[in-house]
Design an enzyme around this catalytic site. Structure first.
Site, PDB file in Angstrom:
ATOM      1  N   LYS A  26     -15.183  30.762 -12.310  1.00  0.00           N
ATOM      2  CA  LYS A  26     -14.739  29.262 -12.804  1.00  0.00           C
ATOM      3  C   LYS A  26     -15.917  28.347 -12.899  1.00  0.00           C
ATOM      4  CE  LYS A  26     -10.374  28.583 -11.808  1.00  0.00           C
ATOM      5  NZ  LYS A  26      -9.315  28.174 -10.810  1.00  0.00           N
ATOM      6  N   ARG A  96      -9.841  23.145  -7.494  1.00  0.00           N
ATOM      7  CA  ARG A  96      -9.796  24.318  -8.086  1.00  0.00           C
ATOM      8  C   ARG A  96     -10.294  25.768  -7.360  1.00  0.00           C
ATOM      9  NH1 ARG A  96     -11.383  23.648 -13.905  1.00  0.00           N
ATOM     10  NH2 ARG A  96      -9.823  25.623 -14.463  1.00  0.00           N
ATOM     11  N   GLY A 105      -3.698  33.499 -10.485  1.00  0.00           N
ATOM     12  CA  GLY A 105      -2.390  33.077  -9.786  1.00  0.00           C
ATOM     13  C   GLY A 105      -2.610  33.329  -8.217  1.00  0.00           C
ATOM     14  N   MET A 107      -4.743  32.416  -5.908  1.00  0.00           N
ATOM     15  CA  MET A 107      -5.467  31.300  -5.099  1.00  0.00           C
ATOM     16  C   MET A 107      -4.867  29.913  -5.568  1.00  0.00           C
ATOM     17  SD  MET A 107      -9.120  32.794  -3.877  1.00  0.00           S
ATOM     18  CE  MET A 107      -9.580  32.648  -5.510  1.00  0.00           C
ATOM     19  N   ARG A 344     -13.383  32.823 -19.300  1.00  0.00           N
ATOM     20  CA  ARG A 344     -13.763  34.264 -18.673  1.00  0.00           C
ATOM     21  C   ARG A 344     -13.652  34.982 -19.589  1.00  0.00           C
ATOM     22  NH1 ARG A 344      -8.799  33.131 -14.706  1.00  0.00           N
ATOM     23  NH2 ARG A 344      -7.233  33.548 -16.253  1.00  0.00           N
ATOM     24  N   HIS A 470       2.194  35.018 -16.100  1.00  0.00           N
ATOM     25  CA  HIS A 470       1.960  35.944 -15.040  1.00  0.00           C
ATOM     26  C   HIS A 470       2.462  37.243 -15.518  1.00  0.00           C
ATOM     27  CE1 HIS A 470       2.232  38.196 -11.160  1.00  0.00           C
ATOM     28  NE2 HIS A 470       1.238  37.637 -11.170  1.00  0.00           N
ATOM     29  N   SER A 792     -19.465  75.039  -6.518  1.00  0.00           N
ATOM     30  CA  SER A 792     -18.710  74.037  -7.173  1.00  0.00           C
ATOM     31  C   SER A 792     -17.905  73.424  -5.843  1.00  0.00           C
ATOM     32  CB  SER A 792     -17.684  74.689  -8.022  1.00  0.00           C
ATOM     33  OG  SER A 792     -16.647  73.891  -8.430  1.00  0.00           O
ATOM     34  N   CYS A 862     -14.824  70.574  -8.761  1.00  0.00           N
ATOM     35  CA  CYS A 862     -13.537  70.832  -9.320  1.00  0.00           C
ATOM     36  C   CYS A 862     -12.121  70.426  -8.828  1.00  0.00           C
ATOM     37  CB  CYS A 862     -13.573  72.489  -9.423  1.00  0.00           C
ATOM     38  SG  CYS A 862     -13.411  73.348  -8.188  1.00  0.00           S
ATOM     39  N   TYR A 882     -22.077  69.071 -13.445  1.00  0.00           N
ATOM     40  CA  TYR A 882     -20.902  68.644 -14.320  1.00  0.00           C
ATOM     41  C   TYR A 882     -19.659  68.376 -13.422  1.00  0.00           C
ATOM     42  CZ  TYR A 882     -19.103  73.419 -12.687  1.00  0.00           C
ATOM     43  OH  TYR A 882     -18.825  74.374 -11.897  1.00  0.00           O
TER      44      TYR A 882
HETATM   45  P1  ADP Z   1      -5.918  28.819 -11.913  1.00  0.00           P
HETATM   46  O1  ADP Z   1      -7.281  29.674 -11.463  1.00  0.00           O
HETATM   47  O2  ADP Z   1      -4.590  29.515 -11.195  1.00  0.00           O
HETATM   48  O3  ADP Z   1      -5.674  29.426 -13.411  1.00  0.00           O
HETATM   49  P2  ADP Z   1      -7.068  26.616 -12.334  1.00  0.00           P
HETATM   50  O4  ADP Z   1      -7.785  25.908 -11.468  1.00  0.00           O
HETATM   51  O5  ADP Z   1      -7.687  27.125 -13.564  1.00  0.00           O
HETATM   52  O6  ADP Z   1      -6.104  27.477 -11.512  1.00  0.00           O
HETATM   53  O7  ADP Z   1      -5.969  25.321 -12.846  1.00  0.00           O
HETATM   54  C1  ADP Z   1      -4.860  25.786 -13.622  1.00  0.00           C
HETATM   55  C2  ADP Z   1      -4.742  24.866 -14.702  1.00  0.00           C
HETATM   56  O8  ADP Z   1      -4.468  23.436 -14.278  1.00  0.00           O
HETATM   57  C3  ADP Z   1      -5.579  24.938 -15.686  1.00  0.00           C
HETATM   58  O9  ADP Z   1      -5.374  25.779 -16.768  1.00  0.00           O
HETATM   59  C4  ADP Z   1      -5.469  23.462 -16.160  1.00  0.00           C
HETATM   60  O10 ADP Z   1      -4.533  23.495 -17.219  1.00  0.00           O
HETATM   61  C5  ADP Z   1      -5.139  22.496 -15.243  1.00  0.00           C
HETATM   62  N1  ADP Z   1      -6.292  22.073 -14.989  1.00  0.00           N
HETATM   63  C6  ADP Z   1      -7.295  22.330 -14.115  1.00  0.00           C
HETATM   64  N2  ADP Z   1      -8.082  21.355 -14.034  1.00  0.00           N
HETATM   65  C7  ADP Z   1      -7.829  20.371 -14.541  1.00  0.00           C
HETATM   66  C8  ADP Z   1      -8.498  19.067 -14.910  1.00  0.00           C
HETATM   67  N3  ADP Z   1      -9.662  18.803 -14.553  1.00  0.00           N
HETATM   68  N4  ADP Z   1      -7.883  18.345 -15.831  1.00  0.00           N
HETATM   69  C9  ADP Z   1      -6.764  18.834 -16.497  1.00  0.00           C
HETATM   70  N5  ADP Z   1      -5.880  19.648 -16.328  1.00  0.00           N
HETATM   71  C10 ADP Z   1      -6.552  20.728 -15.274  1.00  0.00           C
HETATM   72 MG    MG Z   2      -7.432  28.871 -14.636  1.00  0.00          MG
END
Ligand code: ADP
Ligand code: MG
Ligand code: MG
Length: 904
Positions: A26, A96, A105, A107, A344, A470, A792, A862, A882
């Site tokens: 990220k 974040r 989802g 962390m 990503r 999810h 083998s 094998c 192989y």
């Molecule tokens: P995850 O790794 O679970 O996706 P994120 O850190 O990406 O968690 O945050 C989840 C959501 O929170 C993002 O998709 C975004 O919509 C919102 N978010 C994160 N940072 C900001 C920010 N600086 N401003 C507004 N929304 C944010």
């Molecule tokens: Mg995210």
């Protein structure tokens, strides 16, 4: 001095995409997007090294962190024109998590940090929108209470109740319909709940909030589900997560705002075009947590917010060009202005992987080498293209007879038919008790807690959520058949029922889901072969009629250009051999002759019951023609490709009936007394058959068995060669540990060859070699190779004998061994993936010593491992010639071999 904090903002960043390991995915990509001029709110990343430090120092930070963070905060404030904690013009931040590899989802993230009773008023005033300010505040209390103060998963679900109660009282259904008065109540009640359940007050100091949130983010690296996830995807615990502090931008300011999650191409089948989920007037989490039904970007965002949509599409193209890969992005639109919050490389199904890779080569975005890299197509994911799909006729019939219940959003292609189960725990239990159980997990929505249950299910069906929910995300990654957002379903996991169209279904009832179309059917639907299999094996579909086959074939031919490791198949019968060739096998690496004996078990039993060599030879003579014709069939099918035939391997008692009724029947057939049969069964009984009278030990005690098999092989070879077909038999002696064992058997084999050649006046080229499947064979490989022409590796037995673990008996403890929360002894099941440090080291010794004695020694593998991508890569690395695996895994092995060759 160590640097822990990396700033990004105002068009410049200290980080870059290639600093992924230090900044997490990220953080590195927020920096990269900033550098290439995309609209990213300012922020900074605290590196993964801090996470490591944190765990090495009883969750404490070094003294230099605080001044670094504060200096970075000043720069963020400058870039944004607001101040963190300022009572008049407050800036809010998000805190974040983000490791090297995305762990969706798993962390934690906390939004709207910096709000308190004072700043919330300033925010209301400055935005001219009190509702928005209060909404942001109640979100902070909720996320902070759950994530930082530990109320997530609290059995009383205090925040859920507060929200539900407020909505009920005001008479509204959706969060963003809550008015100012309701929001104020929610805020007061949330504060009270925090106090009640944690004994502590919600901290009003913005910096205290932030530091505690940072601690929670680093702490979330070691939470249970993150650990389970890492183990499943092979992410080391040592990597750690980074922590990103990002200035907040707001998607919940009104109807000219939105927040969303998008893919630059379809993640399920790979079609080009930006797509995903969004919500108007909402904040991040709303889109993924299913709090209200999301809208589809490709359908309506262009109408709702045309300018921002156009920009989003442009940004998507720019990102694909820049990253040379399909992207998964998170964005927010605030008063018509687009902000990028994450990008990503996108997770995708095996189908999408193949389509995107071939398309992107055509579009000039990537090279062939990129296309076949494991980054684009994890070799194991190819299986998805070979798995069965619904039989069209059977599906039509179901539709006609009114079995089609509803339609959702297709999120994981494939066909799954099985029994409804509504709880992931139950799914896990059922699967443990019965590994063959076919289950469809039916849920309102899924959460990261459901991971193990999802793994146990064949298919996943949810009522809410879109392609970025999810359930969709995880299914894409696990290769599960999946349908999400089937809104007509009314699912009650308490009672274990699913209601739709006035019908009620219970757990245990059959349903069928089509992950290509999103259709949900009641009852069972027959499946049929996938398109690729229809073209290659069944020959019932013309190659030019199947786009999937053509793309698959392209990938395979590219893989073949690069790989150096050959791929053979394990096949015992001519039709299996034909399958193997259709999948691209270059020979047979293992023909197990015992399968042929099972087809003629009466003759085999007569041989086993024989009390002396003469009568044994008589019985064997009856078996010779069967063996000869089986081998001839194999040679014809393989048409000059090498065929490795292993001499009889299993202990003889496996061919005898163990129960009385079976023994009576056998006695009748052979004209013997049942007592005689029972006595022989008794005699042959072994307390540890794995280490018993098997392999070459059989041929040593009963040389006439080896002689008969060798004769059958050479007679068949001569026969087929006379028909004008080239033959290349490789006779393989099993379970050799001593050179003398090998020599004993080799002498018999070569004597038979000479006899048959003399009798027929024809010579056939052949090799004699051995399996290497006990540690002694590895460490004396030089001696053995001085006589044997090929090796083998039988890694199933080599694993059993090296680890001293029986594959038939390891069930009760293996899960404790591979569970990171339990003993955590092994990263993977050693019978699925080679234990490289143990078994692998022995293999290396075997290769080295073997080639010392005979430079031209041909070496293969094998065991089951021959079709496992990681093991294939290992085999390439240690210089095998192989790998051999089951026919359906041949394509996987071909791709994995190319990936190994391309890895410098
Ligand atoms: P995850 O790794 O679970 O996706 P994120 O850190 O990406 O968690 O945050 C989840 C959501 O929170 C993002 O998709 C975004 O919509 C919102 N978010 C994160 N940072 C900001 C920010 N600086 N401003 C507004 N929304 C944010
Ligand atoms: Mg995210
Ligand atoms: Mg073996």
């Amino acid at each position: 001095m160590a640097k822990y904090v990396y700033f990004f903002g105002g068009g410049k960043a200290e980080g870059r995409a290639d600093m992924n390991n230090l900044l997490g995915g990220k953080g590195a990509n927020l920096a990269e997007m900033t550098n290439i001029g995309l609209p990213v709110p300012a922020g900074f990343t605290i590196s993964t090294e801090m996470c490591t430090y944190f765990y090495d120092h009883q969750r404490q930070y070094p003294p230099e962190l605080k001044p670094e963070v504060e200096a970075a905060m000043r720069k963020v404030e400058e870039a944004m024109g607001t101040r963190f904690g300022d009572p008049k013009n407050p800036m809010l931040v998000a805190c974040r998590s983000g490791g090297r590899d995305s762990m969706p989802g798993m962390m934690d993230t906390v939004l709207n940090i910096g709000l308190n009773d004072t700043t919330v008023q300033a925010l209301a005033k400055n935005s001219g929108n009190e509702r928005f300010a209060l909404d942001s505040y109640r979100r902070l209390l909720l996320m902070y209470g759950e994530v930082v103060m530990g109320l997530k998963g609290h059995p009383e679900k205090p925040f859920d109740h507060i929200l539900e109660h407020a909505k009920e009282k005001q008479g509204v259904k959706i969060d963003n319909e809550l008015n100012v008065a309701s929001l104020k109540t929610i805020i007061e009640q949330s504060k009270a709940a925090i106090k009640k359940y944690t004994g502590k007050d919600f901290p009003s100091d913005p910096y205290e909030q932030m530091w505690n949130a940072i601690g929670a983010v680093f702490g979330s690296w070691m939470n249970d589900r993150a650990c389970v996830y890492r183990r499943q995807y092979g992410i080391p615990d040592e990597w750690g997560t980074a922590c990103n502090i990002v200035a907040m931008v707001f998607g919940n300011l009104g109807d000219d705002c939105a927040t969303g999650v998008a893919l630059t191409r379809d993640g399920s089948l790979g079609a080009p075009g930006m797509n995903g989920d969004y919500l108007i007037n909402a904040q991040g989490e709303d889109v993924v947590n299913g709090s209200r039904p999301t809208k589809r970007i490709e359908e309506t965002l262009g109408k709702d917010l045309p300018a921002a949509f156009k920009e989003l599409v442009e940004v998507g193209k720019k990102l694909e060009k820049h990253y040379h890969n399909m992207q998964d992005i998170e964005f927010t639109i605030s008063r018509n202005k687009l902000y990028m919050l994450q990008t990503r490389n996108a997770k995708r199904t095996g189908f999408a992987a193949v389509r995107v890779a071939t398309d992107m080569v055509e579009e000039g975005l990537i090279t062939k080498e990129d296309a076949i890299s494991s980054r684009f197509i994890p070799a194991g994911d190819l299986t998805q293209l070979l798995q069965p799909i619904f039989d069209l006729e059977s599906k039509k019939k179901a539709t006609k007879s009114g079995k089609l219940l509803t339609k959702g959003i297709p999120a994981g292609p494939g066909a799954a038919t099985g029994k409804i189960v509504c709880s992931p725990q139950k799914a896990e239990q059922i699967k443990q008790a019965n590994p063959n159980a076919a289950l469809i997990l039916v849920r309102e929505e899924t959460t990261p807690e459901d991971l193990r249950g999802m793994k146990a299910a064949l298919g996943i069906l949810t009522a809410v959520g879109g392609v970025s929910s999810h359930a969709a995300l995880v299914s894409r990654q696990m290769g599960k058949v999946c349908i999400v957002g089937a809104g007509e379903l009314d699912i009650d996991h308490h009672t274990g029922t699913m209601k739709v169209q006035g019908k009620t279904f219970k757990e245990g009832d059959d349903i069928a889901i089509d992950g290509f179309t999103g259709e949900v059917f009641e009852g069972h639907i027959d499946t049929r072969a996938s398109e690729v299999v229809q073209v290659l094996l069944k020959k019932e579909l013309a190659p030019e009629k199947s786009e999937w086959y053509q793309r698959f074939q392209k990938i395979m031919s590219w893989a073949d250009e690069y790989r150096t490791l050959k791929v053979r198949a394990n096949a015992d019968l001519p039709d299996q051999a034909a399958e193997a060739i259709a999948f691209g096998a270059e020979g047979i690496g293992l023909c197990r002759t015992e399968h042929m004996f099972f087809d003629h078990v009466a003759e085999m039993r007569e041989m086993i019951m024989a009390s002396d060599t003469v009568s044994r030879e008589k019985a064997l003579a009856k078996m010779l023609p069967f063996q000869r014709s089986d081998f001839a069939g194999l040679f014809r099918a393989m048409a000059g490709k090498p065929v490795t035939i292993r001499l009889l391997d299993p202990p003889l008692h496996e061919f005898l009936p163990q129960n009385r009724a079976g023994q009576e029947e056998m006695a009748k057939i052979l004209g013997k007394k049942v007592e005689e049969v029972a006595r022989r069964v008794e005699e042959l009984h072994e307390s540890n058959p794995m280490l018993g009278h098997r392999g070459c030990r059989l041929g040593i005690v009963y040389p006439e068995i080896t002689a008969m098999q060798a004769r059958a092989i050479f007679e068949a070879a001569v026969l087929v060669q006379k028909e004008g077909v080239k033959v290349l038999p490789e006779v393989m002696v099993p379970l050799v540990g001593f050179k003398k064992e090998y020599l004993h058997q080799e002498k018999i084999i070569r004597a038979q060859a000479a006899k048959v050649f003399a009798e027929t006046g024809t010579k056939v080229e052949y090799l004699v070699g051995t399996m290497i499947e006990v540690p002694r064979a590895c460490v004396t490989a030089d001696a053995i190779a001085s006589a044997a022409e090929f090796f083998s590796f039988g890694t199933n037995d080599l694993t059993q004998t090296t680890l001293g673990v029986s594959r038939d008996d390891y069930g009760p403890f293996i899960s404790a061994y591979t569970d990171p929360k339990k003993a955590d002894v092994l990263a993977a099941d050693p019978f699925a993936t080679i234990d490289q440090d143990g078994v692998g080291e022995l293999m290396k010794i075997g290769v080295e010593k073997g080639r010392q004695a005979r430079t031209s020694l041909k070496i293969g593998i094998c065991g089951e491992h021959g079709g496992d991508p990681d093991s294939v890569k290992f085999c390439h690395k240690i210089g095998l010639n192989y790998v051999s695996c089951s026919p359906f895994r041949v394509p996987i092995a071909r791709l994995a071999a190319a990936q190994a060759a391309l890895k410098k």
